[in-house]
Design an enzyme around this catalytic site. Structure first.
Site, PDB file in Angstrom:
ATOM      1  N   ARG A  22       0.809  -1.219   0.000  1.00 50.53           N
ATOM      2  CA  ARG A  22       0.000   0.000   0.000  1.00 50.53           C
ATOM      3  C   ARG A  22       0.843   1.270   0.000  1.00 50.53           C
ATOM      4  O   ARG A  22       0.425   2.298   0.554  1.00 50.53           O
ATOM      5  CB  ARG A  22      -0.959   0.009   1.205  1.00 50.53           C
ATOM      6  N   ARG A  26      -3.559   5.945   0.466  1.00 42.65           N
ATOM      7  CA  ARG A  26      -4.192   7.167   0.965  1.00 42.65           C
ATOM      8  C   ARG A  26      -3.372   8.009   1.927  1.00 42.65           C
ATOM      9  O   ARG A  26      -3.724   9.134   2.229  1.00 42.65           O
ATOM     10  CB  ARG A  26      -5.524   6.800   1.638  1.00 42.65           C
ATOM     11  N   ARG A  35      -7.632  11.551  -5.650  1.00 42.23           N
ATOM     12  CA  ARG A  35      -8.876  10.897  -5.256  1.00 42.23           C
ATOM     13  C   ARG A  35      -9.981  11.896  -4.910  1.00 42.23           C
ATOM     14  O   ARG A  35     -11.154  11.557  -4.944  1.00 42.23           O
ATOM     15  CB  ARG A  35      -8.621   9.973  -4.064  1.00 42.23           C
ATOM     16  N   ASP A  71      -6.481  -3.250  -7.783  1.00 40.33           N
ATOM     17  CA  ASP A  71      -7.017  -3.807  -6.541  1.00 40.33           C
ATOM     18  C   ASP A  71      -7.286  -5.290  -6.752  1.00 40.33           C
ATOM     19  O   ASP A  71      -7.576  -5.710  -7.878  1.00 40.33           O
ATOM     20  CB  ASP A  71      -8.317  -3.095  -6.135  1.00 40.33           C
ATOM     21  N   TYR A 148     -14.362 -12.478   0.077  1.00 45.19           N
ATOM     22  CA  TYR A 148     -15.048 -11.224  -0.257  1.00 45.19           C
ATOM     23  C   TYR A 148     -16.311 -11.486  -1.072  1.00 45.19           C
ATOM     24  O   TYR A 148     -17.360 -10.862  -0.847  1.00 45.19           O
ATOM     25  CB  TYR A 148     -14.129 -10.284  -1.040  1.00 45.19           C
TER      26      TYR A 148
HETATM   27  O1  1CP Z   1       0.358   0.639  -3.167  1.00 48.60           O
HETATM   28  C1  1CP Z   1      -0.447  -0.284  -3.321  1.00 48.60           C
HETATM   29  O2  1CP Z   1      -0.277  -1.383  -2.766  1.00 48.60           O
HETATM   30  C2  1CP Z   1      -1.603  -0.004  -4.197  1.00 48.60           C
HETATM   31  C3  1CP Z   1      -2.231  -1.139  -4.929  1.00 48.60           C
HETATM   32  C4  1CP Z   1      -3.230  -1.942  -4.100  1.00 48.60           C
HETATM   33  C5  1CP Z   1      -3.082  -3.251  -3.645  1.00 48.60           C
HETATM   34  C6  1CP Z   1      -1.836  -4.112  -3.724  1.00 48.60           C
HETATM   35  C7  1CP Z   1      -4.558  -1.531  -3.752  1.00 48.60           C
HETATM   36  C8  1CP Z   1      -5.147  -0.208  -4.013  1.00 48.60           C
HETATM   37  N1  1CP Z   1      -5.194  -2.610  -3.179  1.00 48.60           N
HETATM   38  C9  1CP Z   1      -4.333  -3.651  -3.083  1.00 48.60           C
HETATM   39  C10 1CP Z   1      -4.575  -5.006  -2.582  1.00 48.60           C
HETATM   40  C11 1CP Z   1      -5.783  -5.292  -1.763  1.00 48.60           C
HETATM   41  N2  1CP Z   1      -7.057  -4.800  -1.884  1.00 48.60           N
HETATM   42  C12 1CP Z   1      -5.791  -6.244  -0.711  1.00 48.60           C
HETATM   43  C13 1CP Z   1      -4.616  -7.074  -0.322  1.00 48.60           C
HETATM   44  C14 1CP Z   1      -3.655  -6.250   0.455  1.00 48.60           C
HETATM   45  C15 1CP Z   1      -4.090  -5.917   1.852  1.00 48.60           C
HETATM   46  O3  1CP Z   1      -4.481  -6.830   2.550  1.00 48.60           O
HETATM   47  O4  1CP Z   1      -4.023  -4.731   2.192  1.00 48.60           O
HETATM   48  C16 1CP Z   1      -7.085  -6.283  -0.175  1.00 48.60           C
HETATM   49  C17 1CP Z   1      -7.568  -7.131   0.968  1.00 48.60           C
HETATM   50  C18 1CP Z   1      -7.882  -5.383  -0.924  1.00 48.60           C
HETATM   51  C19 1CP Z   1      -9.324  -5.109  -0.766  1.00 48.60           C
HETATM   52  C20 1CP Z   1      -9.524  -3.666  -0.538  1.00 48.60           C
HETATM   53  N3  1CP Z   1      -9.600  -2.744  -1.529  1.00 48.60           N
HETATM   54  C21 1CP Z   1      -9.563  -2.978   0.682  1.00 48.60           C
HETATM   55  C22 1CP Z   1      -9.481  -3.623   2.059  1.00 48.60           C
HETATM   56  C23 1CP Z   1     -10.849  -3.705   2.637  1.00 48.60           C
HETATM   57  C24 1CP Z   1     -10.926  -4.614   3.830  1.00 48.60           C
HETATM   58  O5  1CP Z   1     -11.682  -5.581   3.761  1.00 48.60           O
HETATM   59  O6  1CP Z   1     -10.246  -4.342   4.824  1.00 48.60           O
HETATM   60  C25 1CP Z   1      -9.700  -1.611   0.404  1.00 48.60           C
HETATM   61  C26 1CP Z   1      -9.823  -0.479   1.375  1.00 48.60           C
HETATM   62  C27 1CP Z   1      -9.710  -1.479  -1.029  1.00 48.60           C
HETATM   63  C28 1CP Z   1      -9.744  -0.225  -1.818  1.00 48.60           C
HETATM   64  C29 1CP Z   1      -8.387   0.222  -2.229  1.00 48.60           C
HETATM   65  N4  1CP Z   1      -7.481  -0.531  -2.960  1.00 48.60           N
HETATM   66  C30 1CP Z   1      -6.334   0.201  -3.208  1.00 48.60           C
HETATM   67  C31 1CP Z   1      -6.531   1.490  -2.619  1.00 48.60           C
HETATM   68  C32 1CP Z   1      -5.541   2.618  -2.668  1.00 48.60           C
HETATM   69  C33 1CP Z   1      -7.809   1.480  -2.002  1.00 48.60           C
HETATM   70  C34 1CP Z   1      -8.459   2.633  -1.278  1.00 48.60           C
HETATM   71  C35 1CP Z   1      -9.425   3.230  -2.215  1.00 48.60           C
HETATM   72  C36 1CP Z   1      -9.495   4.713  -2.054  1.00 48.60           C
HETATM   73  O7  1CP Z   1      -8.662   5.423  -2.622  1.00 48.60           O
HETATM   74  O8  1CP Z   1     -10.434   5.178  -1.386  1.00 48.60           O
END
Ligand code: 1CP
Length: 340
Positions: A22, A26, A35, A71, A148
């Protein structure tokens, strides 16, 4: 060869490479500014903007690897389950998969047709990085994707997913089989588009008993990894996996990702020789002042004890409240303290 790629292959490096899960998220003011004007899905579907997010994070932090901006749930959207990122900050699936009939109804999705923008982003990010650091592609592992899909979003205990898993193993295996094929194709598409390493995120698999993992998850994760183009290193990551490490290794991966709940030295001893390790600083440690961050980074490097194949990372993603300067301080500390 770049230190990150060497470490993935367990070859000697001049210092321990570091990147952060990540890192393009954010907590970065540049990302928040983008965003403020555009939705998350919209951003993912714009390859120039998404590639820019990847490259900006690398320039800002000085890390040794870039990660594709996408994602893990994007590939589920073309299945027609109604994926949205609108509510709060977590993803929502409007039409979750709950029964054997729901599983049977899920269409086979071809990633090249369904999410071409991800591959385009990979191409543009790779070109924009211009060989500076390697590009990591990624996907969700079959268990975490299924969790999910079944719950319809995040969950504390994943009970609906476990109900299907334990109660209707036939439907469960049919679902994971479908997701494993999709994931292998999706990652191979990213590899063809230029990613140099892939990470498989089994983020929530730590909620399972070892016996359930072995029987109901491991064969599907293994199928994904064995289905990948040869020669591209695979990082296999999960959280809460202290009880599953040997089984995760059996499922596959050149590097095993560790969260912060395990001691890195002990975990690596359990994993045995012939495998790298990625991790494992507590993301919350980045809320402390830089001197404390440095102390904890040094402790982890000491636990790695110069073994070949250590990639420094957090145990999970950067928290949104993390100060950017603390992330930069961590990267500098790892480079300096590990220099050989
Ligand atoms: O720098 C990076 O890593 C950006 C790329 C990235 C990656 C590798 C994003 C962008 N998401 C992910 C993987 C991801 N997405 C995982 C596996 C990693 C982890 O466990 O953190 C998971 C579980 C998700 C699902 C997801 N998508 C969540 C988690 C929700 C939960 O159940 O806790 C969230 C918040 C998202 C949205 C998302 N994905 C990525 C971003 C930057 C965001 C936030 C969206 C926004 O800008 O509001």
């Amino acid at each position: 060869m770049h230190p990150f790629l060497k470490a993935c292959r367990r070859e000697p490096t001049a210092f321990t490479p570091v990147w952060l899960m990540r890192q393009a998220g954010r907590y970065l003011p540049e990302y928040r500014a983008l965003r403020a004007r555009r939705g998350f899905l919209e951003l993912c579907r714009d390859p120039d903007a998404a590639a820019e997010v990847t490259v900006t994070a690398v320039g800002r932090l000085g890390v040794d690897a870039a990660i594709l901006f996408a994602d893990i749930l994007l590939v589920l959207e073309p299945m027609g389950v109604g994926l949205e990122y609108s509510r709060g900050d977590g993803p929502v699936i409007q039409r979750p998969v709950r029964t054997a009939e729901d599983v049977a109804r899920l269409p086979e999705v071809l990633p090249e047709e369904a999410v071409p923008f991800v591959f385009e982003t990979a191409k543009r990010a790779r070109a924009a990085l211009d060989g500076k650091v390697p590009l990591i592609g990624f996907a969700g592992a079959p268990f975490t994707l299924a969790a999910y899909l079944i719950e319809g979003g995040g969950s504390r205990d994943w009970l609906r997913a476990k109900r299907l898993m334990h109660g209707e193993p036939g439907a469960w295996h049919a679902l994971l089989d479908k997701l494993a094929r999709l994931t292998a194709r999706y990652l191979n598409g990213q590899i063809a588009a230029g990613v140099e390493v892939v990470q498989l995120f089994d983020t929530w698999v730590g909620c399972l008993a070892p016996a359930a993992y072995r029987e109901l998850v491991l064969p599907h994760t293994r199928a994904v990894i064995q289905g990948l183009a040869p020669g591209v290193p695979v990082i296999h990551f999960g959280t809460g996996t202290a009880g599953l490490l040997e089984l995760m290794r059996e499922a596959g991966g050149d590097v095993i990702g560790l969260d912060w709940r395990v001691d890195l030295g002990e975990a690596w001893a359990r994993l045995g020789p012939g495998v790298g390790v990625q991790g494992n600083l507590d993301p919350a440690a980045l809320l402390a002042p830089p001197a404390e961050i440095r102390r904890q980074a040094r402790a982890i490097l000491e636990r790695a004890a110069g073994r070949l194949g250590h990639i420094f990372n957090l145990g999970h993603g950067v928290l949104p409240e993390t100060p950017v300067e603390h992330v930069i301080a961590l990267v500098e500390a790892v480079h300096e303290l590990s220099r050989r």
